[in-house]
Design an enzyme around this catalytic site. Structure first.
Site, PDB file in Angstrom:
ATOM      1  N   GLY A  65      36.963  32.215  40.692  1.00 14.94           N
ATOM      2  CA  GLY A  65      36.910  31.877  42.110  1.00 14.94           C
ATOM      3  C   GLY A  65      37.900  30.818  42.543  1.00 14.94           C
ATOM      4  O   GLY A  65      37.746  30.233  43.617  1.00 14.94           O
TER       5      GLY A  65
ATOM      6  N   GLN B  84      31.566  29.053  38.450  1.00 17.95           N
ATOM      7  CA  GLN B  84      32.004  29.286  39.832  1.00 17.95           C
ATOM      8  C   GLN B  84      31.772  27.983  40.620  1.00 17.95           C
ATOM      9  O   GLN B  84      31.861  26.916  40.048  1.00 17.95           O
ATOM     10  CB  GLN B  84      31.223  30.463  40.442  1.00 17.95           C
ATOM     11  CG  GLN B  84      31.540  31.812  39.805  1.00 17.95           C
ATOM     12  CD  GLN B  84      32.857  32.395  40.288  1.00 17.95           C
ATOM     13  OE1 GLN B  84      33.494  31.875  41.209  1.00 17.95           O
ATOM     14  NE2 GLN B  84      33.302  33.456  39.617  1.00 17.95           N
TER      15      GLN B  84
ATOM     16  N   ASP C 249      29.086  37.774  36.818  1.00 20.19           N
ATOM     17  CA  ASP C 249      28.968  36.687  37.790  1.00 20.19           C
ATOM     18  C   ASP C 249      29.132  37.238  39.198  1.00 20.19           C
ATOM     19  O   ASP C 249      29.531  38.383  39.382  1.00 20.19           O
ATOM     20  CB  ASP C 249      30.033  35.607  37.535  1.00 20.19           C
ATOM     21  CG  ASP C 249      31.435  36.168  37.679  1.00 20.19           C
ATOM     22  OD1 ASP C 249      31.621  37.392  37.473  1.00 20.19           O
ATOM     23  OD2 ASP C 249      32.359  35.410  37.996  1.00 20.19           O
TER      24      ASP C 249
ATOM     25  N   CYS D  72      67.656  34.816  31.616  1.00 12.90           N
ATOM     26  CA  CYS D  72      66.667  35.650  30.918  1.00 12.90           C
ATOM     27  C   CYS D  72      67.360  36.576  29.926  1.00 12.90           C
ATOM     28  O   CYS D  72      68.429  37.109  30.199  1.00 12.90           O
ATOM     29  CB  CYS D  72      65.883  36.457  31.947  1.00 12.90           C
ATOM     30  SG  CYS D  72      64.634  37.544  31.228  1.00 12.90           S
TER      31      CYS D  72
ATOM     32  N   CYS E  52      67.303  42.404  31.727  1.00 16.07           N
ATOM     33  CA  CYS E  52      68.421  41.518  32.067  1.00 16.07           C
ATOM     34  C   CYS E  52      69.611  41.717  31.129  1.00 16.07           C
ATOM     35  O   CYS E  52      70.753  41.501  31.521  1.00 16.07           O
ATOM     36  CB  CYS E  52      67.950  40.065  32.075  1.00 16.07           C
ATOM     37  SG  CYS E  52      66.856  39.728  33.482  1.00 16.07           S
TER      38      CYS E  52
ATOM     39  N   ASP F  37      36.681  41.859  31.353  1.00 16.47           N
ATOM     40  CA  ASP F  37      35.876  41.164  32.353  1.00 16.47           C
ATOM     41  C   ASP F  37      34.641  41.992  32.641  1.00 16.47           C
ATOM     42  O   ASP F  37      34.546  43.173  32.318  1.00 16.47           O
ATOM     43  CB  ASP F  37      36.678  40.749  33.578  1.00 16.47           C
ATOM     44  CG  ASP F  37      37.176  41.923  34.366  1.00 16.47           C
ATOM     45  OD1 ASP F  37      36.819  43.045  34.014  1.00 16.47           O
ATOM     46  OD2 ASP F  37      37.925  41.702  35.325  1.00 16.47           O
ATOM     47  N   SER F  38      33.679  41.335  33.226  1.00 20.67           N
ATOM     48  CA  SER F  38      32.324  41.879  33.263  1.00 20.67           C
ATOM     49  C   SER F  38      32.115  42.913  34.356  1.00 20.67           C
ATOM     50  O   SER F  38      31.147  43.658  34.327  1.00 20.67           O
ATOM     51  CB  SER F  38      31.363  40.731  33.506  1.00 20.67           C
ATOM     52  OG  SER F  38      31.696  40.105  34.744  1.00 20.67           O
ATOM     53  N   GLY F  39      33.005  42.918  35.336  1.00 20.39           N
ATOM     54  CA  GLY F  39      32.822  43.813  36.469  1.00 20.39           C
ATOM     55  C   GLY F  39      32.386  43.088  37.733  1.00 20.39           C
ATOM     56  O   GLY F  39      32.418  43.673  38.813  1.00 20.39           O
ATOM     57  N   GLY F  40      31.976  41.832  37.604  1.00 20.91           N
ATOM     58  CA  GLY F  40      31.489  41.098  38.774  1.00 20.91           C
ATOM     59  C   GLY F  40      32.528  41.051  39.886  1.00 20.91           C
ATOM     60  O   GLY F  40      32.222  41.345  41.054  1.00 20.91           O
TER      61      GLY F  40
ATOM     62  N   ASP G 251      44.848  35.114  32.876  1.00 16.50           N
ATOM     63  CA  ASP G 251      45.143  36.531  33.077  1.00 16.50           C
ATOM     64  C   ASP G 251      45.507  36.688  34.537  1.00 16.50           C
ATOM     65  O   ASP G 251      45.048  35.913  35.386  1.00 16.50           O
ATOM     66  CB  ASP G 251      43.924  37.419  32.814  1.00 16.50           C
ATOM     67  CG  ASP G 251      43.021  37.485  34.035  1.00 16.50           C
ATOM     68  OD1 ASP G 251      42.282  36.502  34.275  1.00 16.50           O
ATOM     69  OD2 ASP G 251      43.079  38.471  34.791  1.00 16.50           O
TER      70      ASP G 251
ATOM     71  N   CYS H 121      65.671  39.245  28.519  1.00 11.14           N
ATOM     72  CA  CYS H 121      64.806  40.413  28.343  1.00 11.14           C
ATOM     73  C   CYS H 121      65.634  41.693  28.357  1.00 11.14           C
ATOM     74  O   CYS H 121      66.810  41.700  28.727  1.00 11.14           O
ATOM     75  CB  CYS H 121      63.721  40.456  29.412  1.00 11.14           C
ATOM     76  SG  CYS H 121      64.248  41.132  30.999  1.00 11.14           S
TER      77      CYS H 121
ATOM     78  N   HIS I 204      60.665  42.479  32.801  1.00  8.37           N
ATOM     79  CA  HIS I 204      61.236  41.169  33.150  1.00  8.37           C
ATOM     80  C   HIS I 204      60.144  40.156  33.503  1.00  8.37           C
ATOM     81  O   HIS I 204      60.130  39.033  32.991  1.00  8.37           O
ATOM     82  CB  HIS I 204      62.218  41.294  34.310  1.00  8.37           C
ATOM     83  CG  HIS I 204      62.673  39.966  34.814  1.00  8.37           C
ATOM     84  ND1 HIS I 204      63.556  39.176  34.106  1.00  8.37           N
ATOM     85  CD2 HIS I 204      62.308  39.231  35.902  1.00  8.37           C
ATOM     86  CE1 HIS I 204      63.736  38.035  34.746  1.00  8.37           C
ATOM     87  NE2 HIS I 204      62.988  38.049  35.841  1.00  8.37           N
TER      88      HIS I 204
END
Lengths: 367, 367
Positions: free
Chosen positions: A213, A186, A144, A301, A306, A90-93, A263, A303, A332
């Protein structure tokens, strides 16, 4: 670089293949967050083994520490952190606004003091693109401005003009090469401004589009309404990335509206707070009732956590702040997200997204 | 339960096989410390994969939290923590003195306030044996009193009488079964009192002998002198366990004097402080000189951390307090200890212990 391979019949969900310099990745996909060039409490191959093909890292954080030159000297971010899958930065905005001190936004860029040492720094669209290029991300994002969800219409309008100008400057300074650049839409809580932002951004013709946003505190129904209004104005053949959404219900509902990428730090962050994702709810492993619970976190689950450990043991690890406890809960939670995304892909191919969504809601309401 | 299989020709080092309820383990051996039923920052099978066959856990800690009944309900300590190798538990004597508050030692037992919640608790030899039995340790230790290394002769003498009485009560209350019981030899910094303690303890006829209260701040030459004086009075056919020693030089020198077993939190603790064991010294990864060091922690090491990550990356992880950094340094440090112990076993069989010791000293003096 993106090809839709399957569409669900009853929803807008689609399955696709995203080509990156580090391999083709299947969509819908979720990116675990590697803020500091590590998915917290995980080895890189453990992230890969859970089924993730792309992670997100933070230009802002790595720029301030260890510094772009250090990552570059380490052969770029992939080599530095031992991750051979794809990386989106990501850009840092978002971080400038949420972490920076004395932030001053001007047309030229954002001036603020570093949250680490108070040093005055200045981030411009061009610098953000330079940082992301030197880190070697497969996908870079435009710089942004993120406003709080309480922002008024006038403020959002002004912000959109700035974000649009920054997006254009990002595109102009971005060197073509192995890395592709996504724009960010946005528009606050206003459907018409979301549409306008989508139009402005799409005009600049990016390889993909982030939707920022949203899921910042507003009711879920409004999130979905605004998301749908936005997506109508994003070309169908480009990847759509809903930024910052990582709860199971949120992912599934957004996939049904045509989102391809997600994300969120949520699965890993709540793990370190002692919480396990179960159903579409959470269990707080600090709760005393788990002290003698010999069962796994989640009977559904398979995993590593678990399969091998009881709630009683994990409760003990969380109460004693043992690293293994945070690791097991992280494994998990990421497993749950990975399993859902994988089920969604299968459901898209078989036309079963609606049914999957209904099933998810049925198990909602866990603690 | 213990059989010497090889002896070095020029030193007193010996190689052996120790039979436990959880398999035969080779000696000399090092036990990573699993204070809270987890070797900090490690999965259990990662500990096993590094070559360790036995870990040490703490009766004191597990008694206070999560409680013996919780571990018992979880099927005993092995099942609770997912470790199918052998486990030795210490009796709590050391922890009472180092962690307990308002400690009052009386012939009957030790009264103190818990370091967790200030609750008044009373630990007797019989209770320590009961706790270790219910935890299901393969090897239990007698309850002893550990004095600081500055203790005067009179205090050490009085303490040895108490420790001897406690040892006898431990032996009497210990139920025969899969678990064996080791006695502990103390005696402060006085060679004749060490000998006396050895005689008193050996008279009680334990399955093995711990040597406690050494490497607590005294010069290395004195440690070795006292250790040698003690070992002369311990039967040759029983396992000898030097408690709390985990530095590479210390392990090697003690093996040459005939020690079979070691434990120490040092390799894992210094890892979490950012230190890597290299040669017989340490590197502090917080040091700025590692920021751009693209090499591994240790060019001689083939551990997961050294194979996959640079000092530069690990420096970054340590500076950002990322769990992966502590994990990588723990893996590396435990690998170094495991590699040394393994080399010592081979050297015993080939008569090369002296040469190995000389080689270790040559690389001493790292940062």
């Amino acid at each position: 670089m993106f090809r839709v391979t399957d569409r669900d019949e009853k929803t807008k969900a689609r399955r696709g293949l995203l080509s990156t310099a580090h391999g083709d990745v299947e969509t819908p996909l979720f990116m675990p967050v590697a803020t500091q060039a590590t998915v917290k409490a995980m080895r890189p191959e453990q992230v890969r083994d859970l089924g993730f093909e792309m992670v997100l890292s933070n230009a802002y954080h790595l720029w301030l520490r260890p510094g772009v030159e250090v990552v570059e000297a380490g052969g770029g971010l992939h080599s530095f952190m031992g991750w051979d899958g794809a990386i989106l930065t990501d850009s840092g905005g978002y971080q400038v606004l949420s972490l920076g001190k004395d932030v001053k936004i001007a047309p030229e860029g954002a001036r603020f003091r570093s949250h680490l040492d108070g040093a005055s720094v200045f981030l411009t669209p061009e610098l953000s693109i330079e940082i992301q290029g030197r880190l070697g991300a497969d996908i870079a994002m435009t710089l942004d401005e993120c406003l709080p969800y309480t922002a008024e219409r006038d403020a959002v309008e002004a912000s959109l003009r700035l974000t649009r100008d920054w997006a254009e400057r990002c595109r102009e300074s971005h060197r073509s090469g192995a890395q592709v650049l996504f724009g960010i839409i946005q528009g606050g809580m206003f459907a018409d401004l979301r549409r306008w932002s989508a139009e402005l951004t799409v005009q600049l013709d990016f390889a993909g589009y982030g939707i920022g946003g949203l899921s910042v505190g507003e009711p879920r129904s409004l999130t979905l309404e605004l998301l749908e209004a936005t997506l109508e104005h994003v070309p169908r053949d480009t990847p759509r990335y809903l930024m910052g959404v990582g709860d199971l219900a949120g992912i599934a509902e957004a996939v049904a509206l045509g989102v391809d990428m997600f994300d969120s730090a949520l699965p890993t962050r709540i793990a370190r707070n002692g919480s396990a994702m179960v159903g579409t709810g959470r269990l707080n492993l600090k709760n005393a009732r788990f002290a003698t619970d010999g069962g796994p976190l989640d009977a559904e689950c398979a995993c590593y956590a678990c399969r091998n450990f009881s709630c009683s043991y994990i409760h003990h690890l969380v109460m004693t702040k043992e690293i293994l406890g945070f690791h097991l809960l992280t494994v998990h939670n990421l497993s749950k997200v990975s399993a859902l995304v994988s089920e969604l892909r299968t459901a898209i191919s078989s036309g079963g997204v609606e049914e999957l969504l209904r099933g998810l809601r049925l198990v909602d309401g866990a603690e």
